[in-house]
Design an enzyme around this catalytic site. Structure first.
Site, PDB file in Angstrom:
ATOM      1  CE  LYS A  51      -3.736  -2.423   2.352  1.00  0.00           C
ATOM      2  NZ  LYS A  51      -4.415  -2.735   3.622  1.00  0.00           N
ATOM      3  CD  GLN A  86      -3.018  -4.405   6.820  1.00  0.00           C
ATOM      4  OE1 GLN A  86      -2.987  -3.462   6.039  1.00  0.00           O
ATOM      5  NE2 GLN A  86      -3.699  -5.512   6.551  1.00  0.00           N
ATOM      6  CG  ASP A 123      -9.460   0.330   5.293  1.00  0.00           C
ATOM      7  OD1 ASP A 123      -9.302   0.114   4.074  1.00  0.00           O
ATOM      8  OD2 ASP A 123      -8.670  -0.065   6.166  1.00  0.00           O
TER       9      ASP A 123
END
Ligand code: NDP
Length: 287
Positions: free
Chosen positions: A53, A97, A120
């Site tokens: 990412k 994460q 997200d």
């Protein structure tokens, strides 16, 4: 019939190029978008995801800031880092994460991420906005699926869409997005009766189950669009690299479908592309 394969890698590359151009514009009038990434512990898979990412961010000009924490941290320690990123005006998106270590309360951490920076799309406020038809941040995999369908010119209005899987990160949001685009949507799960029959009615079939090659060719309506979200690792024995397969038996389904995503190289690459897009959108809203 032999299906046309949807090249997710190619389309993700296009999204990256579009993002790079928009970032360059934004830098001229405002500043570079910033993504804060919290990585807790030393899970090797998480380390790889985060590094991919960050590389993708760098390639399009998004600044990423990594906060690495040891596996022994408490919920409060993680919350403190989330609050710092929430308060940082140069950070437009925050990514925690997952998974977090067992002693850390994942729900509290995700709730603490400012909904304005929740790239997200996991915060209940953003989930709610999606379900009332006013999306702010849509979680990346479902957003990537819709983007793929649009770029391939798949008609959704009035079509029958079947989503297998009802998770909060894939099944439910992708169903909401399809509904918002006027598809007639059925959501299936582990208790659905006559699953094959329901799947066979689909013009657009999305499989997000986590069971290797569960959806067989005979479940696919001739000409349907098949989107395979699954990522399953099949161990091939000693010395052999594990094989990645989806939730759909590709060889069989490709004989029935009109369009199909492969695994790997279908939905997967679009997930990171949408993270970049969400972070950029967040910065553009300010600048
Ligand atoms: P979850 O495990 O959270 O959800 C799986 C869903 O599938 C559940 O709703 C479950 O039903 C349903 N299910 C399980 N078994 C069956 C069955 N036999 N018949 C019908 N439905 C069933 O998974 P996720 O949504 O997080 O992920 C799904 C897959 O997608 C995984 O392979 C994951 O690795 C992959 N994935 C890929 C991403 C990408 O970037 N390409 C991103 C995220 C996920 P119930 O609710 O009844 O238990």
């Amino acid at each position: 019939m032999s299906a046309r394969i949807i090249d997710g890698k190619k389309w993700a590359g296009v999204v990256h190029e579009e993002a790079r151009a928009r970032v360059a514009e934004l830098v001229k009038r405002f500043r570079a978008p910033g993504l804060g990434v919290i990585l807790v512990g030393d899970n090797p898979a998480s380390r790889i995801y985060v590094s991919n990412k960050e590389k993708a961010c760098e390639a399009v000009g998004i600044r990423s800031v990594e906060v690495t924490m040891p596996a022994t941290v408490t919920t409060e320690d993680v919350l403190a880092e989330v609050r710092k990123l929430n308060a940082d005006p140069a950070i437009d998106g925050i990514l925690v994460q997952l998974p977090l270590p067992d002693q850390v309360d994942e729900e509290r951490v995700l709730l603490a991420v400012s909904p304005e920076k929740d790239v997200d799309g996991f915060h209940p406020e953003n989930v709610g906005l999606l379900s009332i038809g006013k999306p702010r941040f849509v979680s990346c995999t479902p957003a990537g699926i819709l983007d793929l369908l649009d770029r391939e010119g798949v008609e959704l209005k009035g079509k029958r869409a079947v989503v297998v899987g009802r998770s909060n990160i894939v099944g439910k949001p992708v169903a909401m997005l399809l509904l918002a685009r006027h598809a007639t949507v059925t959501i299936c799960h582990s208790r659905t009766e006559l699953l094959q029959v329901v799947c066979h009615s689909a013009d657009i079939l999305v499989a997000a189950v986590g069971k290797a090659e569960m959806v067989r060719g005979s479940w696919v309506k001739p000409g349907a669009t098949v989107i395979d979200v699954g990522i399953n690792r099949i161990d091939r024995g000693e010395g052999q690299k594990a094989k990645l397969v989806g939730d759909v038996c590709f060889e069989e389904a490709a004989g029935h479908a009109g369009l199909i995503t492969p695994v790997p190289g279908g939905v997967g690459p679009m997930t990171i592309a949408m993270l970049l897009k969400n972070t950029l959108l967040s910065a553009e809203r300010k600048g």
